[in-house]
Design a protein around this motif. Structure first.
Motif: not given
Length: 686
Positions: A389-418
Motif C-alpha cells: 500500500g501507501t505508507a509513511g516511515i518512522v523518522d529514526l533521527a527523531n529520538p521521540d519517534a524512535q522511543a515511541w516505536y521501540v515502546g510499541n515493540l516492547k509492549k508486544l514482547m511483554s503482552a504476548y511473549g514475543i
C-alpha cells in the motif's frame, strides 16, 4: 596483505610471479614520479608484504593503466567513453589531454582538458604501499554526475557489488559470477537501496575498487555486453575512489575490511547457527491464521524437522503499522505463543517501520511529528508506495519517534511473549528528506542501532554501506528468490557476492524460494536444503511435508523421501555447528568470510575463478552440491588431499572429477585433510 606469491595477469589468466628472498626483505622505498613518452608514471616499489605497482597516466588523453610486475592489472576505458567521465547539459563528457601536472608532498596532481569547452578536470592521486587514492573534480560546465569507466578485460574477472540488478531477473533469479559473465545494470545503487550492496569491486588480477560516497550511483558492468565497467556517482561533488593493488583477491578483501571494519560480534547465537528458523511467509503468504501457524509448527515437530524459532511473517496485524494483532485471524496470540514455547520454539514477528495511511498509528505519528518529511514539500509527511500500500516511515533521527516505536515493540514482547523480530523494508526512501544534520546513509546506521536492541532470530536485518553496517555483525538474508533452479543457483553466487563485500553471516532466501510463485518441486526443495546445510545458517519456510500453492489455492503434499532428505540436511547442518561456530569466531578475529569462493583459499588455481556451484565453508570444507536437474556433476578440487565424504576415499588435487554421481540423496562434500578444523568437519560429515 600477503607476502608469498604474486599473481600476474594477462586477460583472465593468472600466473605466479616470485621475487627473490633478498628483494623481499628490503624495506619499501618511497614512491616516485617521472615523465615518460606520452605518460606520467607513478612507481610504488614492492615492500616486505606488498607487491608494488606502476601507474601510468596517459597524457594525450587521460587514462590510467595500473601494472604489477610489468603486466597490466587494471586499465580505464578510452576512446569516446573516456576514463574520467561526467554528465553535463544532458550529455556525457570526459577528460582529454593532460595540460599540467605536479608531484608535491606525496600527491600527484593532474589537470586535464575535457570534451566540454570551458570545463576542466583536476585529479589527485595519492599512493600508498598497496593502493592509491584517486580524487577528482570538474570545474565549469555544470556537471551533475561523475564517473569512472574501466576496460573489464584489463583486470580479468570482476566480483563484489552484492545483490545485482540484471536484465535477466537479478537479484531474484540471476546473480552473475563473475560479474562480467552476465550484465549488471544497476541504477539506484545506493545506501537507501533494499538490495544488500556496497560500492566495492575486486578482480582476479588482485586489484580492487572502492568508491567512497554516500550518494546513489549508477553502476553498469558489461551492460549491453560492452565490456566496460561504469561506476557513476549521481552527484557533482568530488569523486573519491581507492584502487587496491595486491597479491591475491583475499588480500584485496582484507584491505577493504581494514577500511570498513570487521564484525564486532555475531547477532546470531550458537543455536541459531545450528538449527533452522521456520518462517511462515512462503508457506502461507498473507493467508495465515493462528490455527494454520500452530498446525504448521506441530507438523514440523512431528516429523523431526525441528528449528529454533517459529516466525510469523506478514499479515498478522490489523493494519500495517498498527503493531496490534488482527483479532479475526489471531484471536488468542498469547495462547499461540504459549503453545509454541511449550514445543521448545521461540516466537517471532515480522515488523516494519512503514505505517500505512489507513492505520490508526499513522495519524498519531503525523500528529506527533514522528514521520520522515517529504523531499518535495518538507512541511508534509513523506508518503511512499510499497508492496502493501501507501505508507509513511518512522523518522529514526527523531529520538521521540524512535522511543515511541521501540515502546510499541516492547509492549508486544511483554503482552504476548514475543522473543524477537524480523525487521523488513527500508529505513529511508529517496522520496523523503533527512532531518537537518543527517544524510540518507545515516538512516542505515540508525536502523542498525535500533534493530540491534532486539533478537533478530537468525534472519538479521538488511543494512549495508553505512559506517556501522559491517561491524554490527548481522545475519544477512537475501532478497526474495523464485522457486526454480535458477533462483537456487543465484542464491549460491549471491551468498558469495554478499559474503565477500564484508557481510560474512549469510543465508539464502527461504529454502525453496518464495516470490509468490508456485511452490518448489520436490527436487528443488531438497537440493536447496542440502546446499543450505553447507552454509553458515539455514532459513526455512516451505514445509517438506505439505505446503500451499499461492497461485491456485490448492494444497501441495510432498512424499516421505522429501521429508527424510530435508531432515537429513537439517541434521547434517546441526552436526556441523561446532565447526561453523569455530569459523564465526575466526571471522570475529580477522574479518574473513565463512562462505567464500575457492580462489580465496587457492588463488593460483585458474579453474576456481569461474566456478559457480562450489564454495569453501571455512578452510576445511568444500561444498559441491548438485544445483540442477541431473544426477551427476563435475567437481573441481584444488591442490591438497581431500576426503570424499560420499565415497569414503582420499583424492589428491588438483583434480576434476567428471561424472560424479549425485542422486537426490547424495550431497558431494569434501574435507581438506590437515586444514584447520578438518577433524571437526570429518566428525560431523562422516
Amino acid at each position: 596483505m600477503l607476502a608469498a606469491t604474486l599473481l600476474a595477469v594477462t586477460g583472465t589468466f593468472l600466473s605466479p610471479v616470485t621475487s627473490s628472498p633478498a628483494a623481499a626483505q628490503q624495506p619499501a622505498a618511497g614512491p616516485s614520479v617521472s615523465k615518460a613518452a606520452g605518460a606520467v608514471v607513478l612507481a610504488q616499489p614492492a615492500g616486505t608484504d606488498t607487491p608494488g605497482y606502476r601507474l601510468e597516466v596517459a597524457t594525450g588523453e587521460l587514462a590510467l593503466t595500473t601494472k604489477r610486475s610489468g603486466r597490466t592489472v587494471l586499465g580505464t576505458a578510452g576512446g569516446d567513453t573516456g576514463a574520467l567521465r561526467f554528465h553535463a547539459g544532458g550529455q556525457w563528457q570526459h577528460a582529454t589531454d593532460v595540460t599540467d601536472w605536479n608531484w608535491h608532498d606525496g600527491v600527484l596532481t593532474l589537470t586535464a582538458a575535457t570534451t566540454l569547452p570551458g570545463a576542466t578536470v583536476t585529479a589527485r592521486i595519492t599512493p600508498q604501499a598497496d593502493r592509491y587514492q584517486l580524487d577528482w573534480d570538474v570545474t565549469g560546465g555544470g556537471a551533475d554526475q561523475l564517473g569512472l569507466a574501466y576496460d573489464l578485460a584489463s583486470a580479468g574477472h570482476w566480483y563484489g557489488h552484492g545483490e545485482t540488478a540484471t536484465p535477466n531477473g537479478g537479484p531474484g533469479t540471476d546473480e552473475p559470477w563473475p560479474l562480467e559473465s552476465g550484465q549488471v545494470v544497476h541504477s539506484g545503487f545506493g545506501p537507501a537501496s533494499y538490495n544488500m550492496i556496497d560500492p566495492f569491486w575486486y578482480t582476479s588480477s588482485s586489484t580492487g575498487l572502492r568508491v567512497d560516497t554516500g550518494d546513489s550511483m549508477d553502476v553498469s558492468i558489461n551492460g549491453g555486453k560492452d565490456g566496460l565497467g561504469r561506476f557513476t556517482v549521481d552527484a557533482p561533488s568530488t569523486y573519491k575512489a581507492t584502487v587496491f593493488v595486491e597479491s591475491t583477491p583475499l588480500a584485496v578483501y582484507r584491505d577493504y575490511i581494514g577500511i570498513v571494519g570487521k564484525p564486532a560480534k555475531s547477532d546470531a547465537t550458537y543455536e541459531q547457527y545450528a538449527k533452522p528458523l521456520w518462517n511462515s511467509w512462503a508457506q502461507f503468504y498473507t493467508k495465515v491464521t493462528q490455527q494454520k501457524l500452530l498446525d504448521y509448527a506441530t507438523e514440523l515437530h512431528d516429523n523431526g524437522l525441528d528449528g529454533h524459532t517459529i516466525q510469523l511473517d506478514d499479515r498478522w496485524e490489523s493494519e500495517y503499522g498498527n503493531l496490534t494483532f488482527n483479532p479475526a485471524t489471531f484471536p488468542d496470540p498469547k495462547g499461540l505463543s504459549d503453545r509454541l514455547h511449550a514445543m521448545g520454539d521461540d516466537f517471532g514477528l515480522w515488523v516494519t517501520l512503514w505505517i500505512n495511511l489507513d492505520s490508526v498509528n499513522y495519524q498519531y505519528a503525523v500528529d506527533h511529528g514522528y514521520l520522515l518529511k517529504s523531499a518535495a514539500d518538507p512541511s508534509k509527511p513523506c508518503t511512499v508506495s510499497w508492496w502493501n500500500g501507501t505508507a509513511g516511515i518512522v523518522d529514526l533521527a527523531n529520538p521521540d519517534a524512535q522511543a515511541w516505536y521501540v515502546g510499541n515493540l516492547k509492549k508486544l514482547m511483554s503482552a504476548y511473549g514475543i522473543d524477537g523480530f524480523k525487521f523488513d523494508t527500508r529505513f529511508f526512501d529517496e522520496h523523503c528528506t533527512p532531518d537537518a544534520g543527517y544524510a540518507p546513509s545515516d538512516y542505515q546506521r540508525l536502523g542498525a542501532e535500533l534493530t540491534d536492541q532486539f533478537d533478530q532470530q537468525g534472519v538479521g536485518v538488511r543494512v549495508h554501506w553505512t559506517s556501522n553496517a559491517h561491524q554490527a555483525g548481522f545475519v544477512t538474508r537475501q532478497v526474495d528468490k523464485g522457486t526454480g533452479w535458477n533462483s537456487l543457483q543465484a542464491s549460491v553466487t549471491q551468498n558469495l557476492a554478499i559474503s565477500t563485500i564484508g557481510y560474512p553471516f549469510v543465508e539464502t532466501d527461504m529454502i525453496g524460494g518464495s516470490s509468490g510463485q508456485p511452490p518448489a518441486t520436490k527436487e528443488v526443495l531438497v537440493r536447496w536444503a542440502q546446499a543450505a546445510s553447507l552454509m553458515p545458517l539455514m532459513y526455512a519456510s516451505t514445509s517438506p511435508v505439505e505446503t500451499n500453492d499461492n497461485t491456485t489455492g490448492k494444497q501441495v503434499t510432498y512424499d516421505q523421501q522429501t521429508i527424510d532428505l530435508y531432515r537429513a540436511a537439517i541434521q547434517q547442518h546441526e552436526r556441523l555447528a561446532p565447526y561453523i561456530w569455530e569459523q564465526v569466531q575466526h571471522t570475529l578475529a580477522n574479518g574473513d568470510p565463512i562462505m567464500r569462493p575457492l580462489f580465496f583459499d587457492f588463488p593460483q588455481d585458474q579453474a576456481a575463478y569461474t566456478i559457480t556451484d562450489e564454495w569453501m565453508l571455512g578452510p576445511a570444507v568444500l561444498a559441491a552440491p548438485d544445483l540442477g536437474t541431473g544426477t551427476t556433476r563435475s567437481v573441481h578440487l584444488p591442490a591438497g588431499t581431500w576426503y570424499d565424504v560420499s565415497r569414503h576415499r582420499a583424492v589428491h588435487g588438483p583434480a576434476t572429477l567428471t561424472g560424479y554421481q549425485a542422486p537426490l540423496g547424495v550431497t558431494p562434500v569434501f574435507v581438506k585433510l590437515g586444514a584447520p578444523g578438518a577433524d571437526k568437519a570429518l566428525k560431523a560429515l562422516r
